[in-house]
Design a protein around this motif. Sequence first.
Motif, PDB file in Angstrom:
ATOM      1  N   UNK A 551       2.423 -15.971  10.592  1.00 37.52           N
ATOM      2  CA  UNK A 551       2.676 -16.852  10.505  1.00 37.52           C
ATOM      3  C   UNK A 551       1.533 -18.195   9.411  1.00 37.52           C
ATOM      4  N   UNK A 552       0.582 -17.426  10.036  1.00 40.87           N
ATOM      5  CA  UNK A 552      -0.407 -18.678   9.183  1.00 40.87           C
ATOM      6  C   UNK A 552      -0.254 -18.239   7.378  1.00 40.87           C
ATOM      7  N   UNK A 553       0.565 -18.298   7.227  1.00 36.52           N
ATOM      8  CA  UNK A 553       0.717 -17.627   5.309  1.00 36.52           C
ATOM      9  C   UNK A 553       2.369 -17.895   4.905  1.00 36.52           C
ATOM     10  N   UNK A 554       2.640 -18.342   6.031  1.00 35.48           N
ATOM     11  CA  UNK A 554       4.395 -19.743   5.957  1.00 35.48           C
ATOM     12  C   UNK A 554       3.631 -20.125   4.706  1.00 35.48           C
ATOM     13  N   UNK A 555       4.536 -20.219   4.003  1.00 36.14           N
ATOM     14  CA  UNK A 555       4.506 -21.410   2.323  1.00 36.14           C
ATOM     15  C   UNK A 555       4.022 -20.809   1.211  1.00 36.14           C
ATOM     16  N   UNK A 556       2.676 -19.992   1.916  1.00 35.22           N
ATOM     17  CA  UNK A 556       1.963 -18.856   0.562  1.00 35.22           C
ATOM     18  C   UNK A 556       2.247 -17.749  -0.249  1.00 35.22           C
ATOM     19  N   UNK A 557       2.073 -18.550  -1.724  1.00 33.33           N
ATOM     20  CA  UNK A 557       2.289 -17.013  -2.587  1.00 33.33           C
ATOM     21  C   UNK A 557       1.497 -16.332  -2.576  1.00 33.33           C
ATOM     22  N   UNK A 558       1.244 -15.121  -1.974  1.00 36.08           N
ATOM     23  CA  UNK A 558       0.382 -14.302  -2.132  1.00 36.08           C
ATOM     24  C   UNK A 558       0.452 -13.230  -2.753  1.00 36.08           C
ATOM     25  N   UNK A 559      -0.584 -13.025  -3.568  1.00 38.52           N
ATOM     26  CA  UNK A 559      -0.457 -11.332  -4.711  1.00 38.52           C
ATOM     27  C   UNK A 559      -0.132 -10.220  -3.768  1.00 38.52           C
ATOM     28  N   UNK A 560       0.348  -9.294  -4.881  1.00 35.88           N
ATOM     29  CA  UNK A 560       0.639  -7.892  -3.797  1.00 35.88           C
ATOM     30  C   UNK A 560      -1.194  -7.689  -3.923  1.00 35.88           C
ATOM     31  N   UNK A 561      -1.114  -7.429  -2.544  1.00 40.35           N
ATOM     32  CA  UNK A 561      -2.303  -7.225  -2.103  1.00 40.35           C
ATOM     33  C   UNK A 561      -2.459  -5.535  -2.062  1.00 40.35           C
ATOM     34  N   UNK A 562      -1.786  -4.569  -1.451  1.00 40.02           N
ATOM     35  CA  UNK A 562      -2.138  -3.528  -1.349  1.00 40.02           C
ATOM     36  C   UNK A 562      -2.972  -3.227   0.047  1.00 40.02           C
ATOM     37  N   UNK A 563      -3.079  -2.006   0.044  1.00 40.06           N
ATOM     38  CA  UNK A 563      -3.571  -1.056   1.331  1.00 40.06           C
ATOM     39  C   UNK A 563      -4.170  -1.341   1.527  1.00 40.06           C
ATOM     40  N   UNK A 564      -5.448  -1.210   3.339  1.00 38.85           N
ATOM     41  CA  UNK A 564      -7.032  -0.506   3.364  1.00 38.85           C
ATOM     42  C   UNK A 564      -6.653   0.777   3.426  1.00 38.85           C
ATOM     43  N   UNK A 565      -6.335   1.337   2.540  1.00 37.65           N
ATOM     44  CA  UNK A 565      -6.099   3.499   1.924  1.00 37.65           C
ATOM     45  C   UNK A 565      -6.532   3.236   0.635  1.00 37.65           C
ATOM     46  N   UNK A 566      -7.066   4.821   0.905  1.00 43.24           N
ATOM     47  CA  UNK A 566      -7.130   5.206  -1.363  1.00 43.24           C
ATOM     48  C   UNK A 566      -6.068   6.331  -1.047  1.00 43.24           C
ATOM     49  N   UNK A 567      -5.493   5.503  -2.271  1.00 43.00           N
ATOM     50  CA  UNK A 567      -4.584   6.146  -2.626  1.00 43.00           C
ATOM     51  C   UNK A 567      -5.111   7.934  -2.961  1.00 43.00           C
ATOM     52  N   UNK A 568      -4.098   9.002  -3.014  1.00 43.53           N
ATOM     53  CA  UNK A 568      -4.504  10.198  -3.582  1.00 43.53           C
ATOM     54  C   UNK A 568      -3.295  10.797  -5.087  1.00 43.53           C
ATOM     55  N   UNK A 569      -4.339  11.199  -5.923  1.00 39.03           N
ATOM     56  CA  UNK A 569      -3.844  10.608  -7.509  1.00 39.03           C
ATOM     57  C   UNK A 569      -3.612  12.183  -8.225  1.00 39.03           C
ATOM     58  N   UNK A 570      -3.225  11.597  -8.908  1.00 36.99           N
ATOM     59  CA  UNK A 570      -2.843  12.927  -9.792  1.00 36.99           C
ATOM     60  C   UNK A 570      -2.060  13.017 -11.242  1.00 36.99           C
ATOM     61  N   UNK A 571      -2.821  13.619 -12.189  1.00 40.14           N
ATOM     62  CA  UNK A 571      -2.243  13.062 -13.531  1.00 40.14           C
ATOM     63  C   UNK A 571      -0.924  14.442 -14.406  1.00 40.14           C
ATOM     64  N   UNK A 572      -0.133  13.808 -15.045  1.00 39.70           N
ATOM     65  CA  UNK A 572       0.433  14.821 -16.033  1.00 39.70           C
ATOM     66  C   UNK A 572      -0.179  14.408 -17.572  1.00 39.70           C
ATOM     67  N   UNK A 573       1.360  14.851 -18.317  1.00 47.16           N
ATOM     68  CA  UNK A 573       0.997  15.169 -19.375  1.00 47.16           C
ATOM     69  C   UNK A 573       0.993  13.061 -19.883  1.00 47.16           C
TER      70      UNK A 573
END
Length: 642
Positions: A551-573
């Motif tokens: 509720x404290x953020x009502x009316x606030x235009x937030x950026x995309x915040x992400x979450x407090x985690x570390x992603x697992x990554x995979x790269x391909x071509x």
Amino acid sequence: MIKTKRVLSALALSVGSLMCASTAWSQHGTDVSQGDWPDYNGNMAAQRYSPLDQINADNVADLEIAWRLPTGDFGDNPEYNATFTPLEVDGVLYTTIGSQRDVVAIDATSGEVLWQWESIDSQERYDNAPRKGSGRGLAIWRDGDESRLLVITPGFYLVSLDAETGTLDPEFGDNGFIDMHEGLRLGPGREDLDIGSSMPPFVMNNVVVVGPAMAVSMRPPSMANVKGDVRAYDVRTGEHLWTFHTIPRPGEFGYDTWLENSADYTGNTGVWAPMSGDPELGHVYLPVEAPTGDRYGGDRPGDNLFGTSLVAVDIETGERQWHYQIIHHDIWDWDNPAAPILADLPNGRKIVMQVTKQAFVYTFDRETGEPIWPIEELPVPAGDVPGEWYAATQPFPTKPAGFDRQGITEDDLIDYTPELRAAALEAIEPFRLGTNLYSPPSVRGAEDGTQGTLSLPSATGGANWEGAALDPETGMLYVPSRTVVAVLSVAKDENSDIDFSMALGVRVPRAMGLPIVKPPYGRITAIDMVEGEHEWMVANADTPSIIADNPALEGVDLPRTGVETRSGLLLTKTLLFAGEGVGGGPYLRAHDKQTGEIIAEIEMPGTQTGQPFTYEHNGKQYVAMVVSGQGQPSELVAYALP
């Protein structure tokens, strides 16, 4: 103690490329260029890269579940997040699984279990193990028609299995296994064996290398503990080849960095993270952790080599080739958490990179250990914890810049509304601000009335065991990290002979239910390792409802915040795949590697908790990983195009 059985599993639920030039990063007789995934991080260089491109930007949104294998019948429960990553060779997956760390072979196209090896430590051995559960995987060795799987049990046995049958190799060690408790350097006065491993052993040039892990050392019961020596064995016979003393013995290089003979009783300093290696140089790279304990080092004065160091050793002899201490006298628990990544860059440099919890990429010539860019020894603040010893300087890379926030000031606090700004300022009043990256811990209830020192990053990163991914064609490094405030607070533990350890009951402050610092709280950063410059950064997830619906953020235009985690990554071509990691949501995203733009978002049966990997068999490419949560036991899930 140990038995094997062959099974045909009804657990698997079947749902209905191009090869690149060979790489130098494998001696298993197979590698990622052939469409396999034969090492924990794809190859021995720990690049987490595959040149497969059947799945690409044009069709990745069409991915469907090809098969799924629940882990519940292997002893897992809904509260347990499995984090293992299978290997794939010639159409067969091999992995640890279940709370007892069994090993299974799985048909890579259907998910059918081909055989299962049951690992049964004695009850006492298992109960006393500091690293229980399925672990994070295993290693494979191949020579012609011979193939062996190497795995470490929770009770700390090194085991060799025939990859075709899952039976113990009678030529290895004691009829297939080696008791890793034998030959340890124990802590004086300690009867317990606080040692094990959850990571795979590392196999290269017919040598298997084992790095140990201990229990978390935030509140060690003693200043003395078993030492985390790294040991190596002949992969065919199990013959012990060498031991590298991560805490030097008297007369060995580095012993003089442990003042007051503290090397004689201090323990830990293991290699709990995965390793990597260069088979042509014959170097194996050891990401060494911190000594006992994580928050207080007054009982081990000095810089403490080889604590929190990157060490290159000869794979045949164990002799140190070079080392670099990344933190002198670590009292932040910023031990090296991930496999060093090797690369032959497009500009001809042959490098090794260590990503760290404190959000740096330390980069060296992998043959000589010379820094690629200057690393400056800069003054850092001393603290006032009684009896503590403080290093006067710490090494700061000049390139690349840190990939996550380092140190915390009032400018980092949230300011979406005046009320939230005031709440954040009020929340930090009981604490000191760690404005320097290396601001040290302080005492709970210090003379100035503070309860500890606020720090960024936390002891779990920045980066952590998920490591990073490297594109060998471009030299671009992709690093997942998290931005979470920690409290560095110590207090006397009356049940320990150590003067201070982590203080209990001191919590990280929040402001009206929100994190006190600005987002993103999880991110992925792309770094050009040819120039040492950041290319782009994106949040690792959408804004979670616990923030968006506050509720404290009502009316606030937030950026995309992400979450407090570390992603697992995979790269391909053509793509960068990213899950949300332990604690995140059930989404797999495919990103444009050049821009970070999200190309596709796939909702999964659970959250990515094991590292994503890819392979090709019978002309079809698969992307697979372990997912957890959603009130169900973890599952191994494989995706493919329709």
